[in-house]
Motif scaffolding. Structure first.
Motif, PDB file in Angstrom:
ATOM      1  N   HIS A  95       0.737  -1.519   0.064  1.00  0.00           N
ATOM      2  CA  HIS A  95      -0.334   0.141  -0.196  1.00  0.00           C
ATOM      3  C   HIS A  95       0.492   1.058   0.048  1.00  0.00           C
ATOM      4  N   GLY A  96       1.809   0.969  -0.720  1.00  0.00           N
ATOM      5  CA  GLY A  96       2.815   2.879  -1.147  1.00  0.00           C
ATOM      6  C   GLY A  96       4.578   2.166  -0.478  1.00  0.00           C
ATOM      7  N   LEU A 133      -3.141  14.011   4.173  1.00  0.00           N
ATOM      8  CA  LEU A 133      -2.531  13.096   5.430  1.00  0.00           C
ATOM      9  C   LEU A 133      -2.660  11.566   4.450  1.00  0.00           C
ATOM     10  N   ASP A 134      -4.256  11.643   4.829  1.00  0.00           N
ATOM     11  CA  ASP A 134      -4.697  10.495   4.295  1.00  0.00           C
ATOM     12  C   ASP A 134      -5.748  10.308   3.284  1.00  0.00           C
ATOM     13  N   TYR A 135      -5.089  10.033   2.191  1.00  0.00           N
ATOM     14  CA  TYR A 135      -5.397  11.508   0.932  1.00  0.00           C
ATOM     15  C   TYR A 135      -6.638  10.195   0.250  1.00  0.00           C
ATOM     16  N   ASN A 177      -2.418   2.178  14.420  1.00  0.00           N
ATOM     17  CA  ASN A 177      -2.625   0.602  14.514  1.00  0.00           C
ATOM     18  C   ASN A 177      -2.182  -0.328  13.910  1.00  0.00           C
ATOM     19  N   LEU A 178      -0.738  -0.027  13.441  1.00  0.00           N
ATOM     20  CA  LEU A 178       0.132  -0.625  13.175  1.00  0.00           C
ATOM     21  C   LEU A 178       1.369  -1.279  13.717  1.00  0.00           C
ATOM     22  N   ILE A 180      -3.615   0.856   5.936  1.00  0.00           N
ATOM     23  CA  ILE A 180      -3.082   2.260   6.645  1.00  0.00           C
ATOM     24  C   ILE A 180      -3.154   2.881   5.374  1.00  0.00           C
ATOM     25  N   VAL A 181      -2.502   4.444   4.865  1.00  0.00           N
ATOM     26  CA  VAL A 181      -2.461   4.604   4.019  1.00  0.00           C
ATOM     27  C   VAL A 181      -1.174   6.032   4.503  1.00  0.00           C
ATOM     28  N   LEU A 182       0.084   5.684   4.001  1.00  0.00           N
ATOM     29  CA  LEU A 182       1.132   5.741   3.765  1.00  0.00           C
ATOM     30  C   LEU A 182       1.668   7.682   4.298  1.00  0.00           C
ATOM     31  N   GLY A 183       0.228   8.902   3.908  1.00  0.00           N
ATOM     32  CA  GLY A 183       0.733   9.232   4.166  1.00  0.00           C
ATOM     33  C   GLY A 183       0.837   9.897   5.444  1.00  0.00           C
ATOM     34  N   GLU A 184      -0.457   9.064   5.876  1.00  0.00           N
ATOM     35  CA  GLU A 184      -1.126   9.338   7.161  1.00  0.00           C
ATOM     36  C   GLU A 184       0.149   8.278   8.265  1.00  0.00           C
ATOM     37  N   VAL A 185       1.284   7.320   7.762  1.00  0.00           N
ATOM     38  CA  VAL A 185       1.735   6.899   8.571  1.00  0.00           C
ATOM     39  C   VAL A 185       3.066   7.567   8.675  1.00  0.00           C
TER      40      VAL A 185
END
Lengths: 212, 398, 202, 230
Positions: free
Chosen positions: B49-50, B96-98, B366-367, B391-396
């Motif tokens: 996922h990214g 962030l979370d796109y 969450n990870l 997950i969205v990496l922009g936010e992680v």
């Protein structure tokens, strides 16, 4: 939910010797926080988690804050005798405050659905090494967030099981979120520069063209 | 390590006196000797996922150690926000979370409103609720597609999901002007009013959505291969989920009833009855089903909200666009985004820029227990477990 | 052969093409991109390959997860300093002829995040970029438009002569040094053989 | 029974496949570049500068106040103010931008420049086909490339443009009324002064009357207002 002062009083009993104080927050939401000394942070946090009235079983947010050395100016009302008459005069009192780093924890209760209780740990100064107590043994959710605070602010967490850099690479030396972090000079092509960037970009121009 | 109720890999790893392999063997309950294989999955990997990376140690196909590596998309959102005005950070929250720019906008606007004590007009509250629920539907639809992609169902579910996504994106574009990066909410309301005919379009999309959900359910939810792949995989107990700060559908899949829309009662959620779906097993299948059910609940909120929306202003007249300087203080505002609790912690020192700007990213937290969920499972299951975390990496990395 | 004669011949049912044209026609209609998403733009890249925009109409639906099988790298999203060495390494692993599209503001110049301490100010500091798409994120149509721009570029490439395509010119490099992680920044912070910025006097 | 779930799913995909030959719901592909999705009214891509007159550079509404430059979150606007002034659409003397550059390779299409602009001078365009092989020349656009007419704005955002035109018309009307009032006031003051001077001249020796103020023609108010037709 009880007030923060009540919590403080009970926490002081549960963790004898802890230096606790309430940090007031003037914004309309009035989320005041509990400042705890580094030595007793673990005991106080454990009390907050396990106390049946509070049961703050969920640590939502962990973050660092950097406060530089600053000169605080405060308006103080002073009684003065002016021309034989006692008057209240406002004076600006200036105090120097040494900089410090903070670790801030936002605690909620999933069981009782209340919160937040905000817990703060403060380091004595900004010179390395700066240390606070890790709360990861109490809440797993602190694990990555404390690593992040270590990575970006350089705060060491005593008792953290795996304190490594998380976002930057391992060989990186700086703590970029600190307020006095200086970025590497990389301003060769800045077609729309402003203020600081403009100055930095000018340094990259060929010498003859600067004169023109 | 007193105080920890849960045996995790860390607790053992930092006990002295045992070899590395003994510790690993204790965690997963295997005693046989074998060669361990270290695999770095990512940052360029089709299933992560990214640009997420997992350093996985495998014993055969069994995961004995899994360390997530972050930072490949760390783009300094917090540092940039501390050098920008409060308004200037709003478009950055989109990124962030796109998938869910509108809920990110809302979380940030809510935090600033708490900090500055702004009120939101009635109509703006309705618009926020409608856009946020549409975002939730959009996110969960795409997640179902991606999860199936990770499981090997290449193409079809993702194609169907993106077909529906485009319908909602069209709504967002005609409302906010952009497909993904909406930059729509403002402190004390929204940027602009609904364009003419938008409500009718939205009603049409909402009315037709259950048809798609039925189709998706028929295609996937009862599929035996899906069940075989997901049931009993990546289990997460309720206690560990709470302690590790898991939020959102992942927490509820473990059976913990904690939805900020009910707990915090922000916005106007209290006006609409909706149910919070809860899982029983906390496995990947539950996480998938929770999201399918949440979409239906969201539609139940959307339908009456689109009818009830009142006329009126969309922004607090007291809110200033330029020269916005909240009084010194701090605030933590949080909302339930499709991924979980998104919080913004702001400290103001009275200047136009926030002194401290912190995002509490649900995806990153969450990870935390990804390793615990994957230990002892096969590496193929680790991939779908990661997929089910959403997950969205922009936010992680932010 | 001049165009008039070719037209005349094609009217008679005789199609004449140069080898160069045939070669470029084949190449430009089967550009396989590397399935490589970095950030927000990757979602729009996926949307472009989905049903509504359907990049497959241009012969580019085969997103390859391995760089060894890809012709085109779409740098879709912010390249951070931590990610930059991997991007360069992936580029080096791609076989010639290879092309790069920098999709979105971040990939071109760092975009809105360029003030960040961990953000690379444009991937063209390390590898040559063929097509730039501004936008944050660019619409899927914009990606298709860039694709057509790239196809035109491929079409115009020469097989022989001093300005022949890079993959036919043994003197031009096809691999570029991978930057290393330094203590404060990447080392080196740019590749001067690739990155030649224009001088803008302000 | 084992397998029914899979069969059900296959029926679904079969329906979709068959539907894609006749059902408009299933025919989702828009064959860009031949077909295009109709542009949404609110759609935004990159900023442009609005001008009112035939000559784009003369009619730019921008007065180089640099608010957008300051508020732009990624700092992608660069403005140099003019040294002299010229009359704007309502006849007021204003500065104008000598340089107005936007770096499209940095712009994130957030529309904040449009929101903060008090002069309705910068708006969002819907053009997205900007892919370019030239990184330095193609993506740094100057004011000549940015200037687009108000007609273009009305075409791409009709509702918004109507609101903006109304606001400007009100401004112009206000300015005209103010200018008129100024002229009247000046004329009245001049008349009063003249009357006074005459009265004084009658009493005092000749020559003092020359000091009486002469009403000056008000140049800014008289300048033709390049106002948009509302």
């Amino acid at each position: 939910m009880e007030t923060l002062e009540q919590t403080l009083a009970r926490a002081a009993v549960a963790a004898p010797g802890a230096q606790l104080s309430v940090v007031k927050n003037d914004s309309p939401c009035a989320q005041h926080s509990l400042l705890v000394d580094v030595e007793h942070a673990y005991a106080v946090a454990k009390f907050l988690r396990d106390d049946p009235q509070l049961r703050l079983d969920y640590c939502s947010n962990v973050t660092g804050v950097d406060f530089l050395d600053a000169e605080l100016s405060e308006k103080v009302k002073v009684k003065k005798v002016v021309d034989g008459v006692e008057k209240e005069v406002e004076e600006v009192k200036k105090t120097k405050r040494a900089g410090y780093l903070e670790a801030v924890y936002h605690l909620y209760s999933m069981a009782l659905k209340h919160g937040p209780v905000i817990l703060r740990q403060r380091t004595p100064g900004r010179a390395d090494p700066v240390k606070v107590t890790s709360l990861t043994p109490l809440w797993r959710s602190c694990e990555f967030q404390e690593r992040e605070v270590f990575d970006l602010y350089g705060v060491l967490f005593d008792g953290h099981p795996d304190l490594r850099r998380i976002l930057m690479w391992d060989g990186f030396k700086d703590y970029p979120m600190r307020k006095d972090y200086a970025e590497p000079d990389d301003y060769e092509y800045e077609p729309t520069p402003h203020d600081e960037v403009l100055e930095k970009a000018k340094a990259h121009l060929p010498k003859a063209e600067v004169k023109a | 390590m007193d105080g920890t109720q849960f045996m995790t890999f860390h607790d053992l790893a930092y006990d002295a006196g045992k070899t590395d392999f003994q510790r690993k063997a204790e965690v997963i309950g295997v005693g046989r000797e074998g060669e361990l294989l270290e695999v770095a999955m990512g940052p360029q990997h089709p299933s992560t996922h990214g640009v997420f990376r997992m350093d996985v140690v495998l014993d055969g196909e069994t995961v004995v150690k899994l360390k997530p590596v972050f930072g490949y998309l760390h783009r300094n959102h917090e540092k940039i926000a501390e050098n920008t005005s409060y308004l200037g950070s709003m478009p950055y929250t989109d990124r962030l979370d796109y998938f869910c720019s509108l809920t990110n906008n809302w979380a940030y606007a809510l935090a600033v409103e708490k900090l500055a004590g702004l009120q939101v007009p009635e109509r703006a509250e309705y618009i926020r609720l409608i856009t946020a629920e549409l975002t939730r539907v959009l996110n969960h639809t795409c997640l179902a597609g991606f999860l199936l992609q990770d499981m090997g169902a290449l193409g079809t579910p993702l194609m169907y999901a993106f077909r529906e996504r485009e319908k909602i994106l069209d709504l967002f574009e005609s409302l906010t002007g952009a497909r993904m990066m909406c930059n729509y909410m403002r402190f004390g309301g929204c940027r602009c009013d609904l364009p003419a005919g938008w409500l009718a379009e939205a009603r049409k999309v909402v009315a037709e959505y259950p048809k798609f959900l039925d189709e998706f359910d028929a295609l996937l939810s009862g599929n035996e291969i899906l069940m075989a792949r997901t049931q009993g995989v990546g289990k997460l107990s309720a206690e560990l989920a709470i302690n590790a700060g898991i939020t959102g559908p992942m927490l509820r899949a473990s059976g913990v009833d904690y939805d900020l829309r009910k707990v915090d009662n922000y916005g106007i959620y209290s006006r609409y009855p909706f149910r919070v779906p809860l899982g029983d097993h906390g496995d990947v299948y539950d996480r998938y089903m929770i999201r399918m059910l949440e979409m239906r609940e969201s539609l139940k909120i959307l339908e009456p909200a689109l009818k009830d929306i009142p006329e009126g202003p969309v922004v607090d007249p007291k809110a200033k666009l330029r020269g916005f300087r909240p009084k010194p203080g701090e605030a933590y505002g949080r909302i339930e985004t499709p991924k979980g609790e998104l919080g913004f912690y702001l400290i103001s020192d009275g200047s136009p820029n926030p002194y401290r700007y912190r995002v509490r990213p649900p995806s990153l937290i969450n990870l935390t227990i990804l390793e615990d969920m994957c230990l002892g499972q096969t590496v193929a299951d680790a991939v779908i477990t990661l997929g089910s975390v959403d997950i969205v990496l922009g936010e992680v990395d932010r | 052969m001049d165009d008039g004669l070719r037209n005349e011949l094609s009217k008679q049912g005789v199609v004449v093409v140069k080898l160069e044209e045939l070669y470029n026609w084949g190449r430009k209609n089967s550009v396989w991109p590397l399935s490589f998403g970095l950030a927000c733009c990757a979602i729009e890249m996926m949307a472009a390959s989905m049903a509504r925009y359907d990049l497959a109409r241009f012969g580019a639906e085969v997103f390859r997860p391995s760089p060894r099988q890809a012709d085109l790298m779409i740098v879709a999203g912010t390249v951070t300093k931590k990610m930059a060495p991997q991007v360069v390494r992936l580029y080096n692993q791609m076989p010639e002829p290879k092309y790069v599209i920098a999709m979105g503001a971040c990939a071109i110049s760092g975009g809105p995040f360029k003030q960040g301490y961990n953000v690379l100010k444009g991937i063209d500091r390390y590898i040559p970029v063929d097509v730039h798409i501004p936008g944050c994120p660019p619409r899927p149509e914009a990606l298709i438009h860039a694709f057509m721009t790239l196809q035109r570029k491929i079409d115009a490439q020469k097989l022989t002569g001093p300005d022949r395509a890079r993959h036919l010119n043994a003197d031009l490099p096809s691999e570029f040094p991978v930057p290393l992680f330094g203590e404060h920044d990447l080392v080196p912070s740019k590749n001067p053989n690739v990155w030649r910025p224009a001088v803008v006097v302000r | 029974m084992l397998g029914t779930g899979i069969l059900k799913g296959m029926v679904e995909t079969a329906k979709n496949f068959a539907g894609s030959y006749h059902d408009p719901e299933r025919l989702t592909t828009v064959e860009y570049p031949e077909q295009r999705i109709a542009s949404k009214e609110n759609a935004r891509q990159f900023p442009f500068l609005v001008h009112d007159t035939e000559d784009p550079m003369q009619g730019l509404r921008c007065v180089a106040c640099q608010i957008c430059e300051k508020e732009c979150p990624p700092q992608c606007i660069y403005i140099v103010k003019s040294k002299d002034k010229r009359a704007d659409y309502k006849g007021q003397m204003q500065l104008y931008p000598v340089t107005f550059d936007i770096d499209l390779s940095v712009c994130m299409s957030c529309q904040i420049c449009v929101e903060v602009c008090p002069f309705e001078a910068i708006k969002m365009d819907t053009e997205f086909e900007l892919s370019n092989t030239d990184r330095f020349g193609g993506l740094l656009v100057n004011k000549h490339q940015l200037a687009k007419s108000n007609e273009h704005y009305r075409k791409i955002h009709p509702t918004e443009a109507a609101v903006s035109d109304d606001a400007l018309a009100i401004e112009v009307a206000k300015a005209k009324a103010k200018a008129k009032a100024d002229v009247e006031a000046k004329a009245k003051a001049a008349a009063d002064a003249k009357a006074k001077a005459e009265a004084a001249a009658a009493a005092a020796p000749v020559g003092v009357a020359a000091t009486a103020p002469v009403p000056k023609p008000s140049a800014p108010a008289a300048a033709p207002a390049a106002a948009p037709a509302a």
